[in-house]
Design an enzyme around this catalytic site. Structure first.
Site, PDB file in Angstrom:
ATOM      1  N   GLN A 165      -2.333  15.918  -8.253  1.00 50.41           N
ATOM      2  CA  GLN A 165      -1.540  15.679  -9.457  1.00 50.41           C
ATOM      3  C   GLN A 165      -0.433  14.692  -9.135  1.00 50.41           C
ATOM      4  OE1 GLN A 165      -0.431  19.241 -11.637  1.00 50.41           O
ATOM      5  NE2 GLN A 165       1.509  18.344 -12.251  1.00 50.41           N
ATOM      6  N   ASP A 166      -0.240  13.718 -10.020  1.00 55.05           N
ATOM      7  CA  ASP A 166       0.877  12.776  -9.917  1.00 55.05           C
ATOM      8  C   ASP A 166       1.842  13.065 -11.054  1.00 55.05           C
ATOM      9  OD1 ASP A 166      -0.495  11.604  -7.839  1.00 55.05           O
ATOM     10  OD2 ASP A 166      -0.588   9.620  -8.725  1.00 55.05           O
ATOM     11  N   ASN A 167       3.129  13.068 -10.736  1.00 53.47           N
ATOM     12  CA  ASN A 167       4.172  13.294 -11.733  1.00 53.47           C
ATOM     13  C   ASN A 167       5.157  12.137 -11.705  1.00 53.47           C
ATOM     14  OD1 ASN A 167       3.136  15.894 -12.310  1.00 53.47           O
ATOM     15  ND2 ASN A 167       4.279  16.752 -10.605  1.00 53.47           N
ATOM     16  N   LYS A 187       4.621  17.411  -1.373  1.00 56.04           N
ATOM     17  CA  LYS A 187       4.945  16.305  -2.274  1.00 56.04           C
ATOM     18  C   LYS A 187       5.203  15.031  -1.472  1.00 56.04           C
ATOM     19  CE  LYS A 187       7.332  19.332  -5.537  1.00 56.04           C
ATOM     20  NZ  LYS A 187       8.623  19.676  -6.139  1.00 56.04           N
ATOM     21  N   GLU A 203       6.625  29.155  -9.994  1.00 52.70           N
ATOM     22  CA  GLU A 203       7.867  28.393  -9.829  1.00 52.70           C
ATOM     23  C   GLU A 203       8.969  29.225  -9.182  1.00 52.70           C
ATOM     24  OE1 GLU A 203       8.730  25.076 -13.057  1.00 52.70           O
ATOM     25  OE2 GLU A 203       8.596  27.081 -13.946  1.00 52.70           O
ATOM     26  N   ARG A 216      17.885  17.276 -10.487  1.00 52.63           N
ATOM     27  CA  ARG A 216      16.696  18.099 -10.695  1.00 52.63           C
ATOM     28  C   ARG A 216      16.422  18.861  -9.405  1.00 52.63           C
ATOM     29  NH1 ARG A 216      13.768  16.101 -15.346  1.00 52.63           N
ATOM     30  NH2 ARG A 216      14.569  14.084 -16.005  1.00 52.63           N
ATOM     31  N   HIS A 265      12.830  21.400  -3.072  1.00 49.28           N
ATOM     32  CA  HIS A 265      13.063  19.967  -3.239  1.00 49.28           C
ATOM     33  C   HIS A 265      13.906  19.702  -4.474  1.00 49.28           C
ATOM     34  CE1 HIS A 265      11.770  16.022  -5.017  1.00 49.28           C
ATOM     35  NE2 HIS A 265      12.217  15.642  -3.844  1.00 49.28           N
ATOM     36  N   TYR A 267       6.030  11.283  -7.890  1.00 52.01           N
ATOM     37  CA  TYR A 267       5.596  12.104  -6.772  1.00 52.01           C
ATOM     38  C   TYR A 267       4.172  12.584  -6.930  1.00 52.01           C
ATOM     39  CZ  TYR A 267       7.776  15.793  -9.731  1.00 52.01           C
ATOM     40  OH  TYR A 267       8.180  16.607 -10.758  1.00 52.01           O
ATOM     41  N   LYS A 300      17.322  25.821 -16.764  1.00 52.38           N
ATOM     42  CA  LYS A 300      16.600  26.493 -15.680  1.00 52.38           C
ATOM     43  C   LYS A 300      17.357  26.342 -14.354  1.00 52.38           C
ATOM     44  CE  LYS A 300      12.880  24.639 -13.767  1.00 52.38           C
ATOM     45  NZ  LYS A 300      11.518  24.141 -13.554  1.00 52.38           N
ATOM     46  N   ASP A 301      17.862  25.145 -14.089  1.00 54.06           N
ATOM     47  CA  ASP A 301      18.584  24.919 -12.840  1.00 54.06           C
ATOM     48  C   ASP A 301      19.958  25.578 -12.842  1.00 54.06           C
ATOM     49  OD1 ASP A 301      16.426  23.605 -11.771  1.00 54.06           O
ATOM     50  OD2 ASP A 301      17.180  21.604 -12.240  1.00 54.06           O
ATOM     51  N   HIS A 308      13.629  22.932  -6.378  1.00 53.01           N
ATOM     52  CA  HIS A 308      12.424  23.597  -6.865  1.00 53.01           C
ATOM     53  C   HIS A 308      11.364  23.738  -5.773  1.00 53.01           C
ATOM     54  CE1 HIS A 308      13.588  21.468 -10.866  1.00 53.01           C
ATOM     55  NE2 HIS A 308      14.286  22.569 -10.701  1.00 53.01           N
ATOM     56  N   GLU A 311       0.878  -1.161   0.000  1.00 52.30           N
ATOM     57  CA  GLU A 311       0.000   0.000   0.000  1.00 52.30           C
ATOM     58  C   GLU A 311       0.917   1.214   0.000  1.00 52.30           C
ATOM     59  OE1 GLU A 311      -2.274   1.204   3.728  1.00 52.30           O
ATOM     60  OE2 GLU A 311      -3.825   0.195   2.542  1.00 52.30           O
TER      61      GLU A 311
END
Length: 181
Positions: free
Chosen positions: A47-49, A72, A143, A59, A119, A132, A167-168, A62, A28
Site C-alpha cells: 500500500q502507498d499513502n 514504512k 491502530e 501526525r 512513527h 510512504y 485522535k492524536d 502511530h 530510482e
C-alpha cells in the site's frame, strides 16, 4: 542509492542518486534487490499513502499492532518534515528511544521504519507532500498511538503549537503503554 544504518537497529536512511539536467531530474526511489541486499530486510510493499499538509501539522506517533504491523518507507516529495521513529520493541536495548531526521523534497532522502516502531512527523513548510510505502494494509482495529508530546520520550519538536487531529490529542502516555511488540 546510498544506505546508511540509522541510530536504532532496523532503521535505515536511504539517499538516492539523483540525475539532473536542464530538463529536470530522474531518480530510482526503490529497488527491491538493492534494498534487501543493503538492509537485510525483505519487504513486500502492499500500500502507498500520501498526505498533503500545511506548515505546523503534526501526525503521529502511530503504529499498527501485530499481526498487521507495518514497515514504512517514507519520503517527502515537496516541502519538508521532521520525521520521527520511536522504538516500541519491548525486548530492544533501545526501547523508548527515538531517531529524528529532516526529510525534504530537495534532499530526497528516505527513511525506512520497520515494524515495532511508532512513527510521526511535523511539517516544516506549507504544502508539504509526504509519501510512504507500507508492508501491510491499513487495519483500523490494529491502530495504536503514543502522545507526541510525552516527556518520557524526549522528542525535540521545536518551539511549536502544532495542528493535530482529535485522535492524536487522545493518544496515551509512554509510561502507561504496554507494547504489543
Amino acid at each position: 542509492m546510498k544506505f546508511i544504518k540509522g541510530d536504532l537497529e532496523g532503521l535505515w536512511i536511504i539517499e538516492p542518486k539523483v540525475f539532473g539536467d536542464h530538463r529536470g531530474y530522474f531518480m530510482e526511489s526503490f529497488q527491491s534487490e538493492k534494498f534487501e541486499a543493503e538492509t537485510g530486510h525483505k519487504v513486500n510493499f502492499v500500500q502507498d499513502n500520501e498526505s498533503l499538509s500545511a506548515k505546523g501539522v503534526l501526525r503521529g506517533l502511530h503504529f499498527q499492532k501485530p499481526p498487521h504491523a507495518q514497515g514504512k518507507l517514507v519520503r517527502v516529495i515537496s516541502g519538508a518534515v521532521l520525521d520521527v521513529a520511536v522504538d516500541i520493541r519491548k525486548d530492544s536495548p533501545t526501547y523508548g528511544k527515538h531517531q529524528s531526521i529532516v526529510l525534504t523534497g530537495e534532499n530526497k532522502t528516505q527513511f525506512y521504519i520497520p515494524p515495532g516502531f511508532a512513527h510521526g512527523f511535523l511539517t516544516l513548510e506549507d504544502n508539504t507532500l509526504f509519501s510512504y510505502k507500507c508492508t501491510d494494509f491499513y487495519h483500523p482495529e490494529s491502530e495504536g498511538s503514543l502522545a507526541w508530546f510525552d516527556q518520557d520520550l524526549g522528542i525535540e519538536w521545536g518551539d511549536i503549537a502544532p495542528v493535530i487531529s482529535d485522535k492524536d490529542k487522545d493518544a496515551g502516555s509512554f509510561a502507561s503503554f504496554t507494547s504489543p511488540f
